[in-house]
Design a protein around this motif. Structure first.
Motif, mmCIF file in Angstrom:
data_model
loop_
_atom_site.group_PDB
_atom_site.id
_atom_site.type_symbol
_atom_site.label_atom_id
_atom_site.label_comp_id
_atom_site.label_asym_id
_atom_site.label_seq_id
_atom_site.Cartn_x
_atom_site.Cartn_y
_atom_site.Cartn_z
ATOM 1 N N LEU A 218 0.835 -1.203 0.000
ATOM 2 C CA LEU A 218 0.000 0.000 0.000
ATOM 3 C C LEU A 218 0.868 1.250 0.000
ATOM 4 N N TYR A 219 1.926 1.242 0.831
ATOM 5 C CA TYR A 219 2.782 2.417 0.958
ATOM 6 C C TYR A 219 3.581 2.709 -0.304
ATOM 7 N N GLN A 220 3.692 1.742 -1.204
ATOM 8 C CA GLN A 220 4.362 2.014 -2.479
ATOM 9 C C GLN A 220 3.625 3.094 -3.262
ATOM 10 N N TYR A 221 2.313 3.170 -3.075
ATOM 11 C CA TYR A 221 1.493 4.100 -3.851
ATOM 12 C C TYR A 221 0.852 5.198 -3.008
ATOM 13 N N PHE A 222 0.628 4.921 -1.728
ATOM 14 C CA PHE A 222 0.004 5.897 -0.843
ATOM 15 C C PHE A 222 0.822 5.992 0.441
ATOM 16 N N PRO A 223 1.548 7.084 0.651
ATOM 17 C CA PRO A 223 2.453 7.181 1.794
ATOM 18 C C PRO A 223 1.761 7.287 3.147
ATOM 19 N N ASN A 224 0.483 7.637 3.157
ATOM 20 C CA ASN A 224 -0.245 7.797 4.405
ATOM 21 C C ASN A 224 -1.742 7.824 4.110
ATOM 22 N N LYS A 225 -2.535 7.889 5.166
ATOM 23 C CA LYS A 225 -3.984 7.857 4.948
ATOM 24 C C LYS A 225 -4.478 9.135 4.272
ATOM 25 N N ALA A 226 -3.789 10.260 4.514
ATOM 26 C CA ALA A 226 -4.193 11.508 3.868
ATOM 27 C C ALA A 226 -4.129 11.393 2.350
#
Length: 207
Positions: free
Chosen positions: A59-67
């Protein structure tokens, strides 16, 4: 919006392969499900990854955080709404008042369908109205309204067309949101949209 803040809410990278695109799609679908089920305050990347069936590292490969996930959902919603308006209002094959009626029905249905996600986004996410994505959607919508108003009121002054377009746009947005806050049946949605469309069409005829 400062560049540093922009970096925190943007995706890390765009998927280039089908498998990567599928992963991003799964994450976004899972994010919507988590928002609806858990609400904005309990929305986390861990819950999204679990629901999507992917590792948190993927997930973090594409979205660094929930924001960044929330911003993607919000910007996608802006683009979809803008595209809906453009497609309907710029359909020169249909008379202007028919376009307006079609837009009202489509918009009210969309507001009701997306009410749960919208409420959760408002609860969880800051307002990103200064972002380029927001401004791009706004400019596209304003352009479509201007094109429509010129077709609907060809003999009116620019000021009259601008005032009428702003009134319709603001009213549709405000009452659509308020109406969708309560669960509605399909019959209720159609009846409400038809009444609202009647009001707008009568207003334009009066001009």
């Amino acid at each position: 919006m400062p560049d540093r803040q922009k970096a925190r809410i943007s995706s890390r990278r765009r998927p280039k392969q089908a498998r990567s695109a599928d992963l991003v799609s799964a994450v976004l679908e899972a994010a919507v499900q988590v928002l609806v089920k858990e609400g904005g305050k309990r929305f986390t990347t861990a819950r999204v990854a679990e629901r999507a069936g992917v590792s948190i590292g993927s997930l973090y490969q594409y979205f660094p955080n929930k924001a960044s996930i929330l911003f993607r959902l919000q910007s996608d919603e802006w683009r979809q709404t803008s595209a809906l308006m453009c497609t309907i209002l710029e359909d020169a094959q249909r008379p202007p008042l028919e376009r307006l009626r079609n837009l009202v029905h489509a918009f009210i249905r969309s507001e009701c369908d997306e009410a749960a996600v919208r409420r959760a986004l408002e609860e969880a996410a800051p307002l990103y109205h200064e972002s380029p994505e927001a401004k791009e959607a706004q400019v596209a919508a304003e352009r479509s309204v201007d094109i429509f108003m010129r077709a609907a009121l060809p003999d009116a002054s620019d000021a009259t067309r601008a005032r009428a377009g702003e009134l319709i746009k603001t009213t549709l947005s405000t009452v659509g949101k308020a109406f969708s806050e309560t669960p509605r049946t399909l019959a209720e949605i159609e009846a409400y949209a038809e009444a609202l469309a009647d009001m707008f069409c009568a207003y334009l005829r009066s001009l």
